[in-house]
Write a protein that holds these residues in place. Sequence first.
Motif, short mmCIF file in Angstrom:
data_model
loop_
_atom_site.label_atom_id
_atom_site.label_comp_id
_atom_site.label_asym_id
_atom_site.label_seq_id
_atom_site.Cartn_x
_atom_site.Cartn_y
_atom_site.Cartn_z
N PHE A 113 0.84 -1.20 0.00
CA PHE A 113 0.00 0.00 0.00
C PHE A 113 0.88 1.25 0.00
CE2 PHE A 113 -1.95 3.20 2.93
CZ PHE A 113 -2.84 3.75 2.02
N ILE A 114 1.90 1.26 0.83
CA ILE A 114 2.77 2.45 0.89
C ILE A 114 3.59 2.56 -0.41
CG2 ILE A 114 4.62 3.61 2.16
CD1 ILE A 114 1.91 3.51 3.59
N GLN A 115 3.99 1.41 -0.96
CA GLN A 115 4.68 1.45 -2.26
C GLN A 115 3.76 2.06 -3.31
OE1 GLN A 115 5.62 -2.70 -2.73
NE2 GLN A 115 7.56 -2.54 -1.62
N LEU A 116 2.47 1.72 -3.23
CA LEU A 116 1.48 2.27 -4.17
C LEU A 116 1.35 3.78 -3.99
CD1 LEU A 116 -0.85 1.93 -6.26
CD2 LEU A 116 -2.38 1.52 -4.31
N SER A 151 1.66 15.08 -3.41
CA SER A 151 2.09 14.52 -2.12
C SER A 151 0.85 14.33 -1.26
CB SER A 151 3.07 15.48 -1.46
OG SER A 151 3.57 14.92 -0.29
N PHE A 152 0.59 13.09 -0.88
CA PHE A 152 -0.57 12.82 -0.02
C PHE A 152 -0.34 13.42 1.36
CE2 PHE A 152 -1.31 9.26 -3.03
CZ PHE A 152 -2.65 9.48 -3.29
N ASP A 153 -1.43 13.64 2.09
CA ASP A 153 -1.31 14.08 3.48
C ASP A 153 -0.61 13.00 4.29
OD1 ASP A 153 -2.63 16.36 2.78
OD2 ASP A 153 -4.61 15.60 3.38
N ASP A 154 -0.11 13.38 5.46
CA ASP A 154 0.66 12.43 6.27
C ASP A 154 -0.20 11.40 7.00
OD1 ASP A 154 3.23 13.23 5.60
OD2 ASP A 154 3.18 14.88 7.03
N ASP A 155 -1.51 11.60 7.02
CA ASP A 155 -2.36 10.63 7.75
C ASP A 155 -2.72 9.44 6.86
OD1 ASP A 155 -3.88 12.25 6.15
OD2 ASP A 155 -5.63 12.24 7.48
N LEU A 156 -1.70 8.68 6.50
CA LEU A 156 -1.87 7.56 5.58
C LEU A 156 -2.42 6.33 6.29
CD1 LEU A 156 1.49 7.75 3.62
CD2 LEU A 156 -0.78 8.29 2.72
N MET A 194 6.75 5.45 8.44
CA MET A 194 8.10 4.89 8.56
C MET A 194 8.43 4.04 7.33
SD MET A 194 9.19 6.18 11.36
CE MET A 194 8.19 7.58 10.91
N ILE A 195 7.43 3.30 6.82
CA ILE A 195 7.66 2.52 5.59
C ILE A 195 7.94 3.49 4.43
CG2 ILE A 195 6.63 0.92 3.93
CD1 ILE A 195 4.86 -0.16 6.21
N LYS A 196 7.17 4.60 4.41
CA LYS A 196 7.36 5.57 3.34
C LYS A 196 8.76 6.20 3.43
CE LYS A 196 5.00 9.44 1.09
NZ LYS A 196 3.97 10.48 1.21
N TYR A 197 9.19 6.45 4.66
CA TYR A 197 10.53 7.03 4.82
C TYR A 197 11.59 6.06 4.27
CZ TYR A 197 14.90 8.67 6.68
OH TYR A 197 16.21 9.08 6.77
N GLU A 198 11.41 4.78 4.55
CA GLU A 198 12.37 3.79 4.05
C GLU A 198 12.45 3.85 2.52
OE1 GLU A 198 11.24 -0.37 4.18
OE2 GLU A 198 13.25 -0.94 4.83
N LEU A 199 11.30 4.14 1.88
CA LEU A 199 11.26 4.15 0.42
C LEU A 199 11.82 5.43 -0.18
CD1 LEU A 199 7.71 2.61 -0.12
CD2 LEU A 199 9.89 1.51 -0.62
N ASP A 236 12.68 10.91 2.91
CA ASP A 236 12.32 12.32 3.04
C ASP A 236 12.33 12.69 4.53
OD1 ASP A 236 11.17 14.80 3.16
OD2 ASP A 236 9.38 14.28 2.00
N SER A 237 13.24 13.58 4.93
CA SER A 237 13.38 13.89 6.36
C SER A 237 12.17 14.63 6.93
CB SER A 237 14.65 14.70 6.61
OG SER A 237 14.59 15.92 5.93
N HIS A 238 11.36 15.21 6.05
CA HIS A 238 10.12 15.84 6.52
C HIS A 238 9.25 14.83 7.26
CE1 HIS A 238 5.92 17.16 6.18
NE2 HIS A 238 5.70 16.05 5.49
N ILE A 239 9.27 13.58 6.79
CA ILE A 239 8.48 12.51 7.42
C ILE A 239 8.93 12.31 8.87
CG2 ILE A 239 8.05 10.01 7.38
CD1 ILE A 239 8.18 10.16 4.32
#
Lengths: 80, 359
Positions: free
Chosen positions: A41-44, A55-60, B316-321, B324-327
Amino acid sequence: MLDHNMEKRVSDCIAEILNVEEINIDADQDIAQLGMDSLKFIQLIVKIEAEFNISFDDDLVFENLNTIRKLVNAVSEKVK
Amino acid sequence: MILIRSGVNAMKSVFLPISNPLSRGYLHNAYQLAILGTKDETKTWIFMNYIQLISEIGNHRFPITFYMPDHMGYNWSILSPWFEYSVITRDHVKQLKIDFKELIKSSLFNNQYVYLYVNEKYIPGTLSESLDQNFNHQILLYGYDESTGEVAFLGYDKNRQFTKRTVNIEHLELSYFNNTYDFEMFENRIYLLKLRKDPGFLLELDLNSIIDQLINLRDSKRVVNNVIDYHRDYSYKYGLDTYDNFMVNLKLFKEKNIQGERDKLITPMHIAMEHKMMMIERLKYISALFPNINVDESIKDFSLLKQKFETLRNLMIKYELIQDSHILEHAMNELIGLKENEKKVLTRLIDTLRESIVQ
């Protein structure tokens, strides 16, 4: 009504993440049925962000974006 | 359950029951809960545990874990009073020339789950197998099919999913003997575990014990259940203060002074999420047992917290990918607020449970 071009591009992103030729699912069906897990899902999300330059909002949360319709609507909001 | 096919050349197979575990973030928790979850009566023990959190100061690999020490003070134990167990070491297997394959088969046919450390390089579907690299890791065996020689096991696959798979018993033997342990004392053991019909004692859900543990969690109290904690001179953080150790990891990643997002960011945040999921299930269980106790608001509170921690896990998964330090900055800000919020949520729950006992 869904933007068909956007729907196709989102569907292609899903297919690529799931490593299949194409997906066959209604816009309101849960994409978890296709084998979409939290990691994919996060890869998607990252794939769609790159595809639409958004850029999506941070509340994923998966359940908020677990259908093609929800994803297309979220993208539409961002590209406005 | 054992299935025996009849006939002259009868082949036997066995598949012991396995459930979807309430926690999958670390294998020792997942294995224990996968077995216990097959028996309803174990819920009392499960929900009177898995409350407190622990984190070793200065160890960046495990900033948030469930506090489940055994009699050795070992936090990675699979044991529970619900298990009748035997232990044999690899040294003994070698010295006594015990046939490893027969040991595994006979244990499984004796309704014993088998827990041991193996080299994942030889285990199908693992990341280490796909990369052809040595990796010492836990495995739980729960079945065997004599017609195929395949052993059924539970573990993470290369996509980090906790799945049921099979490994040929010859490969399993290779993975067992061609393995170098990281911590000889704890890993040089095969545990043969049988789920007891009856633990030998009546364990009723003790609300006072749960309240005490919730206070320990909220107030980050040093919990000393064994002497090992004293010997280590309190080098741990407990309860909600474990989030501070996670914060240290976020800062180190922001400064690019650390690597390994999976162990140090993703898994701990996943555990924090599972901790809230477990709390929700605990409250539902309390509600079913004690209909006079209304914990509906607390269930809503923890559902919201669970979603917030799921969001952080996903980030955290998104950061790994995308690195982006904003995360990381966002996560730091979120975590400060979540810790304070969880304190309030726990206080409300503790008050609710206390009032119910007084009544």
